[in-house]
Motif scaffolding. Structure first.
Motif: not given
Length: 107
Positions: A13-19, A78-83, A85-92
């Motif tokens: 889920p963290a990887a798909v969120s980052a993608l 690391t996965l916590d931080m990825l999930a 960060a990707s949520m904030w980047v995706g929302v922005v």
């Protein structure tokens, strides 16, 4: 699973969120520099950025929290931080695309 195995959170889920976040950023940048914008492409970018990144980040957090009370749970910061960060980047990126979509629909 043997008795000594550690319990971890699934990484997907963290990887798909980052993608999804990266795709939303690419679509936002593309739409800002493009001469012509496409309303369907803007709608897809908003959905990928603001909605799907949040869904997959929330899925990751839910899976992590369901396993957290297990005595053999191994945290993965690391996965916590990825999930996160990707949520904030995706929302922005989704908000930037929403602005572009609103201005395109107002024309």
């Amino acid at each position: 699973m043997d008795s000594g195995a550690r319990i971890t959170t699934p990484w997907w889920p963290a990887a798909v969120s980052a993608l999804c976040a990266m795709a939303a950023v690419v679509l936002a940048v593309n739409d800002f520099i493009a001469a012509e914008t496409s309303v369907p492409l803007l709608a897809i970018g908003y959905t990928v950025g603001a909605v799907l990144t949040t869904v997959f980040s929330s899925t990751y957090r839910g899976l992590r929290n369901s396993r957290r009370n297990h005595p053999r749970f191994k945290p993965q910061p690391t996965l916590d931080m990825l999930a996160r960060a990707s949520m904030w980047v995706g929302v922005v990126a989704g908000l930037a695309i929403a602005y572009l979509l609103a201005t395109e629909l107002a024309k």
